[in-house]
Design a protein around this motif. Structure first.
Motif, PDB file in Angstrom:
ATOM      1  N   LEU A  12      15.819  18.577  -8.018  1.00  0.00           N
ATOM      2  CA  LEU A  12      16.431  17.339  -9.092  1.00  0.00           C
ATOM      3  C   LEU A  12      17.001  16.870  -7.310  1.00  0.00           C
ATOM      4  O   LEU A  12      18.362  17.272  -6.468  1.00  0.00           O
ATOM      5  N   ILE A  13      16.809  16.038  -7.008  1.00  0.00           N
ATOM      6  CA  ILE A  13      17.325  14.898  -6.138  1.00  0.00           C
ATOM      7  C   ILE A  13      17.756  13.570  -6.635  1.00  0.00           C
ATOM      8  O   ILE A  13      17.164  13.032  -7.032  1.00  0.00           O
ATOM      9  N   THR A  14      18.450  13.107  -6.114  1.00  0.00           N
ATOM     10  CA  THR A  14      18.984  11.605  -6.211  1.00  0.00           C
ATOM     11  C   THR A  14      20.251  11.424  -4.879  1.00  0.00           C
ATOM     12  O   THR A  14      20.431  12.274  -4.502  1.00  0.00           O
ATOM     13  N   TYR A  15      19.805   9.924  -4.868  1.00  0.00           N
ATOM     14  CA  TYR A  15      20.512   9.590  -3.613  1.00  0.00           C
ATOM     15  C   TYR A  15      20.840   7.338  -3.769  1.00  0.00           C
ATOM     16  O   TYR A  15      20.502   7.527  -4.453  1.00  0.00           O
ATOM     17  N   GLU A  16      21.966   8.091  -2.673  1.00  0.00           N
ATOM     18  CA  GLU A  16      22.355   5.648  -3.107  1.00  0.00           C
ATOM     19  C   GLU A  16      22.518   5.820  -1.662  1.00  0.00           C
ATOM     20  O   GLU A  16      23.042   6.953  -1.038  1.00  0.00           O
ATOM     21  N   LEU A  17      22.317   5.237  -1.194  1.00  0.00           N
ATOM     22  CA  LEU A  17      22.122   3.714  -0.031  1.00  0.00           C
ATOM     23  C   LEU A  17      22.843   2.654   0.388  1.00  0.00           C
ATOM     24  O   LEU A  17      22.756   2.272  -0.833  1.00  0.00           O
ATOM     25  N   GLU A  18      23.565   2.809   1.485  1.00  0.00           N
ATOM     26  CA  GLU A  18      24.045   1.488   1.675  1.00  0.00           C
ATOM     27  C   GLU A  18      22.868   0.366   2.103  1.00  0.00           C
ATOM     28  O   GLU A  18      23.442  -0.681   1.157  1.00  0.00           O
ATOM     29  N   SER A  19      22.540   0.692   2.409  1.00  0.00           N
ATOM     30  CA  SER A  19      21.619  -0.073   2.821  1.00  0.00           C
ATOM     31  C   SER A  19      20.340  -0.165   2.783  1.00  0.00           C
ATOM     32  O   SER A  19      19.827   1.311   2.690  1.00  0.00           O
ATOM     33  N   TYR A  20      19.139  -0.559   2.366  1.00  0.00           N
ATOM     34  CA  TYR A  20      17.599   0.261   1.810  1.00  0.00           C
ATOM     35  C   TYR A  20      16.099  -0.498   3.370  1.00  0.00           C
ATOM     36  O   TYR A  20      15.881   0.526   3.013  1.00  0.00           O
ATOM     37  N   ASP A  21      17.388  -0.783   4.003  1.00  0.00           N
ATOM     38  CA  ASP A  21      16.320  -1.611   5.337  1.00  0.00           C
ATOM     39  C   ASP A  21      15.009   0.174   5.900  1.00  0.00           C
ATOM     40  O   ASP A  21      14.059   0.320   4.385  1.00  0.00           O
ATOM     41  N   GLU A  22      14.781   0.799   6.704  1.00  0.00           N
ATOM     42  CA  GLU A  22      13.854   1.354   7.292  1.00  0.00           C
ATOM     43  C   GLU A  22      14.253   2.805   6.361  1.00  0.00           C
ATOM     44  O   GLU A  22      13.583   4.063   5.735  1.00  0.00           O
ATOM     45  N   THR A  23      15.227   3.473   5.368  1.00  0.00           N
ATOM     46  CA  THR A  23      15.374   4.347   4.953  1.00  0.00           C
ATOM     47  C   THR A  23      14.760   4.575   3.863  1.00  0.00           C
ATOM     48  O   THR A  23      14.120   5.782   3.205  1.00  0.00           O
ATOM     49  N   LEU A  63      16.911  11.607   7.257  1.00  0.00           N
ATOM     50  CA  LEU A  63      16.822  10.012   7.415  1.00  0.00           C
ATOM     51  C   LEU A  63      17.884   9.004   6.896  1.00  0.00           C
ATOM     52  O   LEU A  63      17.723   7.724   7.101  1.00  0.00           O
ATOM     53  N   LEU A  64      18.909   9.339   6.618  1.00  0.00           N
ATOM     54  CA  LEU A  64      20.155   9.059   6.666  1.00  0.00           C
ATOM     55  C   LEU A  64      20.782   7.956   7.398  1.00  0.00           C
ATOM     56  O   LEU A  64      21.174   8.745   8.802  1.00  0.00           O
TER      57      LEU A  64
END
Length: 98
Positions: A12-23, A63-64
């Motif tokens: 199970l992989i979960t992630y939270e991104l500060e900004s969504y740009d190309e990431t 990728l982050l």
């Protein structure tokens, strides 16, 4: 029924991104490159692979873009699970792979 490759594990992989740009698209592209995957939600995926949790984390970490971005990888092979309001496509994947 999906035939599982010998030696594979589910994660199970979960992630939270500060900004969504190309990431965001880059992470989705990487996870879809796994031979067996299911997308649960916007930031939550299952994959089945021969790699380790640490390897998956390290590949996603590359990728982050921001220090605030977060990623978590948990092995779920043979785990007990229950869902509510999750798509049949995902629960079918879970029946075959978790």
């Amino acid at each position: 029924m999906i035939v599982q490759l010998k030696g594979t594990k589910s994660y199970l992989i979960t992630y939270e991104l500060e900004s969504y740009d190309e990431t965001y698209p880059a992470i989705a592209e990487y996870l879809r490159s796994c031979p067996n995957w299911a997308r649960v939600g916007a930031h939550t995926w299952f994959v089945r692979t021969r790699t380790t949790a640490g390897y998956l984390r390290d590949e996603l970490k590359k990728l982050l873009k921001n220090e605030e971005d977060q990623v978590m990888v948990v092995q779920t092979t043979d785990a007990e699970w229950a869902t509510y309001a999750v798509s049949k496509e995902v629960t079918d994947w879970m029946k075959d792979n978790v």
